[in-house]
Structure formats: structure tokens, C-alpha cells
Design an enzyme around this catalytic site. Structure first.
Site, PDB file in Angstrom:
ATOM      1  N   THR A 137     -11.637 -11.955   7.998  1.00  0.00           N
ATOM      2  CA  THR A 137     -11.916 -13.274   7.467  1.00  0.00           C
ATOM      3  C   THR A 137     -10.739 -13.656   6.606  1.00  0.00           C
ATOM      4  O   THR A 137     -10.254 -12.830   5.849  1.00  0.00           O
ATOM      5  CB  THR A 137     -13.170 -13.219   6.570  1.00  0.00           C
ATOM      6  OG1 THR A 137     -14.255 -12.705   7.324  1.00  0.00           O
ATOM      7  CG2 THR A 137     -13.527 -14.585   6.027  1.00  0.00           C
ATOM      8  N   VAL A 193     -24.866 -15.348  11.795  1.00  0.00           N
ATOM      9  CA  VAL A 193     -23.950 -15.918  10.813  1.00  0.00           C
ATOM     10  C   VAL A 193     -23.791 -14.880   9.719  1.00  0.00           C
ATOM     11  O   VAL A 193     -24.788 -14.369   9.190  1.00  0.00           O
ATOM     12  CB  VAL A 193     -24.491 -17.243  10.233  1.00  0.00           C
ATOM     13  CG1 VAL A 193     -23.601 -17.732   9.105  1.00  0.00           C
ATOM     14  CG2 VAL A 193     -24.584 -18.299  11.331  1.00  0.00           C
ATOM     15  N   THR A 234     -13.931  -9.744   2.179  1.00  0.00           N
ATOM     16  CA  THR A 234     -13.831  -9.537   3.624  1.00  0.00           C
ATOM     17  C   THR A 234     -14.467  -8.197   3.942  1.00  0.00           C
ATOM     18  O   THR A 234     -14.579  -7.339   3.068  1.00  0.00           O
ATOM     19  CB  THR A 234     -12.355  -9.570   4.080  1.00  0.00           C
ATOM     20  OG1 THR A 234     -12.299  -9.401   5.497  1.00  0.00           O
ATOM     21  CG2 THR A 234     -11.531  -8.482   3.416  1.00  0.00           C
ATOM     22  N   GLY A 258     -19.736  -8.239   6.703  1.00  0.00           N
ATOM     23  CA  GLY A 258     -20.449  -9.352   6.081  1.00  0.00           C
ATOM     24  C   GLY A 258     -21.959  -9.227   6.130  1.00  0.00           C
ATOM     25  O   GLY A 258     -22.651  -9.694   5.223  1.00  0.00           O
TER      26      GLY A 258
END
Ligand SMILES: *[C@@H]1O[C@H](CO)[C@@H](O)[C@H](O)[C@H]1NC(C)=O
Ligand SMILES: *[C@@H]1O[C@H](CO)[C@@H](O)[C@H](O)[C@H]1NC(C)=O
Length: 359
Positions: free
Chosen positions: A224, A253, A275, A278
Site C-alpha cells: 500500500t 476491503v 502497510t 490489513g
């Protein structure tokens, strides 16, 4: 005035002290007292340069964050930011993005957005042209296109399709399923019998009882960009953009568009970017924790380490990292399970500098 002339002996000793601390602790700190200032996860040099140039030209923090993250989307930093990155189980790439204004605490985000390449610009449209905070899925795409972004576009690339085909050929291993059968194939999956399914997964025994969780999260399938910009006024904004995890279950998500998880900013205090895994990190809101710890007086390095250790206590095998930066420009990183790098550009630097943090 030449900044060299401002270095007093005591500051010099302090910086030596901080430097030796940083060597011992495997992280780096530095006092970049002048704005603008850009800090980003990973050595995304072009993205940091783009944000820096914008901020140095007088762009607001919000607009500079958009420039930085958009550069990463266009360049497909590491193959996992921007279109054409991580495919999901169906081979499709989607965009997750977030922007946050650390002065007003306004947030805009998109999750699982298909067919639109401009994740960070879509997030900014949500922040500036709606009273909502997050839009998801095809409706996010429709909104973004209705507000002028180009689309519908094919977010797949030859590389993402190739990666997906290889994964299919490998019986869809590894994947993110758990407590399902057949676990060693591409499905369709069904629940294990009710006896197995009823077993609780105590957090500490998570790995043994509930199958592998993090082993397939690594440097190149899970990145990310999470970026903080302090503009010339010292106003802070943060932004993130990602394709999420490779081979995720469609609809997943992660932390990318979650304020407080992948990024957080409060112009009175500082900012944080994160990062890593997640799915786990978003349960702890590590960036909210970092900023609130700094608000209570913690140095960035301690705030960063504390946020990581809260996750590690429950998920010893998680992979992740955060950077923390306070109003004084003091920055630091902490990580677990991998070596982390973050990039900084301040007025004292001739170009972007990359800092390496070891677990
Ligand atoms: C960093 O710079 C600011 C502004 O000059 C100063 O107030 C602060 O004490 C400095 N912090 C450190 C750790 O040197
Ligand atoms: C999208 O692009 C990929 C990679 O170039 C290609 O394989 C795929 O067929 C395209 N899909 C559509 C619907 O055009």
C-alpha cells in the site's frame, strides 16, 4: 539562512544521541523542522517527489497527497498500487483509497471500486463533493465516473492476468479461505461439518486451530502507498491507495480505505501511515493509536512500536509496519515480520531519503 548555522552544540549532541538510539533500535529518526515534509511507506521515490514538488509549489497538503498517490497509481508502484495490480480470486483488480484532511478531519474513501483507475482522485471527490466518508463497489465507480473521472476501464494488466493464471494452475494456493472444504482446491467451498465449525479460535492459538493466516502475505503481494504531507503552512493530509491483497475473496476491503488504520492525521499532533496484513491491522486502528499516543506526549518511535506491539501480542505472526511523524518533523518506523522501508523528503534533503527499519 543556512540551516547549518542553526545547529547548536546541544542539538548536535541530541541528534547524535537520537542517531545512536536509532542504530540500536533498528529505526531512524531525524528532526526535519521545516515544511513542506513528505513521508511515505516504501521506497516509492517518484510518488514522494511528486508530492514534494506539489507541496513546494504551494499546493495544499490534500492536493499534494493526491499528486503523490496518483503518481504511484500511474506508475503501478511495486505492481500492487494502481490498476493492473493484485488480482482477486476472479482475476479482477479493484481499487481501495483514502484521503484525510488533518485540519478539518474530513475523510473520503472508496473500497472495492471496479473499472476506475484513479483511486485517490475518487476518494478526494467523495471527501469534497459528498457528506459521506466512504463509497464502495460498483456504486463507487458510478459516482467517480459521474463526477468526471474516466471509465469504465479495464483494471487488469497482462501481468495481473498472468499472476492469476499461475495461481489457478496451482490449485488456487495460497488463498484466504478458512474452515472450509475442500481447502486445497479452487472450490466451490462449503462449510466444514458443524462440529469443526463450532470450535473457537482463541487468539493465541489462532495459527494452530484456524489454519494459516498470514503466510501468503509478503512484500510483493500486499503493498500500500500510505503517504503523509505537511504543506508549507504545516497543515497535514494523509492518503492511501492499493489494490489490496492478491487472490483476496472478491468483495474484500482491507485497511486501505479505513481512517485510523492505514493512515491518520491531526494537524495539531502529526500523522501515521501503515502497510501490511490489513485484515489483521484494521482491527487495531494502528494509525489512530500512533497519533493519539503522540498527542499524549509519546515520541514517534515509541508510539510506532507501541502500535505494532499491540497487534503482535494477539497475532504473533502478522506482517506489518507503521511510520509515525510528529509536528516537529521527527519521524520513525516500526515493523513486525518483515523489514520495512519508508521514504522522506524534507527541505534539508537534496532528494528523497529512504529509511530502513528492521523488526
Ligand atoms: C525539532 O525542531 C523543532 C523546531 O525547530 C524543535 O522545536 C524541536 O525541539 C526539535 N526536536 C528535536 C528532537 O530536536
Ligand atoms: C482486460 O485486460 C486483460 C489484460 O490485458 C485482458 O486479458 C482481458 O481480456 C481484458 N478484459 C476485457 C473485458 O477486455
Amino acid at each position: 539562512m543556512d540551516s547549518q548555522t542553526q545547529i547548536t552544540p546541544s542539538l548536535f549532541i541530541l541528534s547524535l544521541l537520537l542517531h545512536s538510539l536509532s542504530l540500536a533500535g533498528g529505526h531512524e529518526v531525524e528532526n526535519s523542522s521545516l515544511y513542506p515534509l513528505v513521508v511515505s511507506t516504501w521506497p516509492f521515490l517518484e510518488a514522494v517527489r511528486a508530492a514534494w514538488t506539489a507541496a513546494d509549489d504551494g499546493f495544499s497538503a490534500v492536493d499534494a497527497v493526491v499528486e503523490g498517490c496518483a503518481a504511484c497509481e500511474e506508475l503501478r508502484c511495486d505492481g500492487t498500487v494502481g490498476p493492473g495490480g493484485s488480482p482477486d480470486e476472479n482475476g479482477e483488480s479493484t481499487m481501495d483509497a483514502l484521503i484525510m484532511n488533518g485540519v478539518t478531519m474530513e475523510v473520503g474513501a472508496v473500497g472495492a471500486m471496479r473499472f476506475v483507475k484513479d483511486g485517490i482522485r475518487a476518494a478526494k471527490l467523495v471527501m469534497q463533493h459528498t457528506q459521506h466518508t466512504m463509497l464502495v463497489g460498483d456504486q463507487a465507480s458510478a459516482f467517480a465516473i459521474s463526477m468526471g473521472l474516466s471509465g469504465p476501464s479495464n483494471l487488469s494488466s497482462p501481468e495481473s492476468m498472468d499472476k492469476w493464471i499461475k495461481w489457478k494452475e496451482n490449485d488456487c494456493q495460497p488463498n484466504f479461505r478458512k474452515n472450509v472444504l475442500p481447502s486445497n482446491s479452487c472450490g466451490p467451498y462449503h462449510l466444514k461439518d458443524s462440529m469443526d465449525f463450532g470450535k473457537t479460535c482463541s487468539a493465541n492459538k489462532f495459527i494452530q486451530n484456524c489454519g494459516s493466516v498470514t503466510s501468503h502475505v509478503g512484500r510483493h503481494n500486499h503493498d500500500t502507498i500510505s503517504m503523509a504531507v505537511f504543506d508549507r503552512m504545516g497543515h497535514i493530509a494523509v492518503g492511501t491507495s492499493t489494490n489490496g491483497a492478491s487472490f483476496k475473496i472478491p468483495g474484500r476491503v482491507g485497511d486501505g480505505p479505513i481512517a485510523g488504520s492505514s493512515a491518520y492525521a491531526d494537524s495539531e499532533v502529526g500523522a501515521c501511515g501503515a502497510t501490511g496484513d490489513g485484515d489483521i491491522m484494521m482491527r487495531f486502528l494502528p494509525c489512530y493509536q500512533v497519533v493519539e499516543s503522540m498527542r499524549l506526549g509519546m515520541e514517534p518511535i515509541l508510539a510506532a512500536r507501541d502500535a505494532i506491539s499491540r497487534i503482535r501480542r494477539k497475532f504473533p505472526d502478522f506482517i506489518g509496519a507503521v511510520f509515525a511523524v510528529n509536528k516537529n518533523g521527527l519521524h520513525a518506523g516500526a515493523c513486525h515480520g518483515w523489514t520495512f522501508q519508508y521514504s522522506v523528503r524534507s527541505p534539508q534533503m537534496k532528494d528523497v531519503q529512504v529509511f530502513t527499519v528492521v523488526p
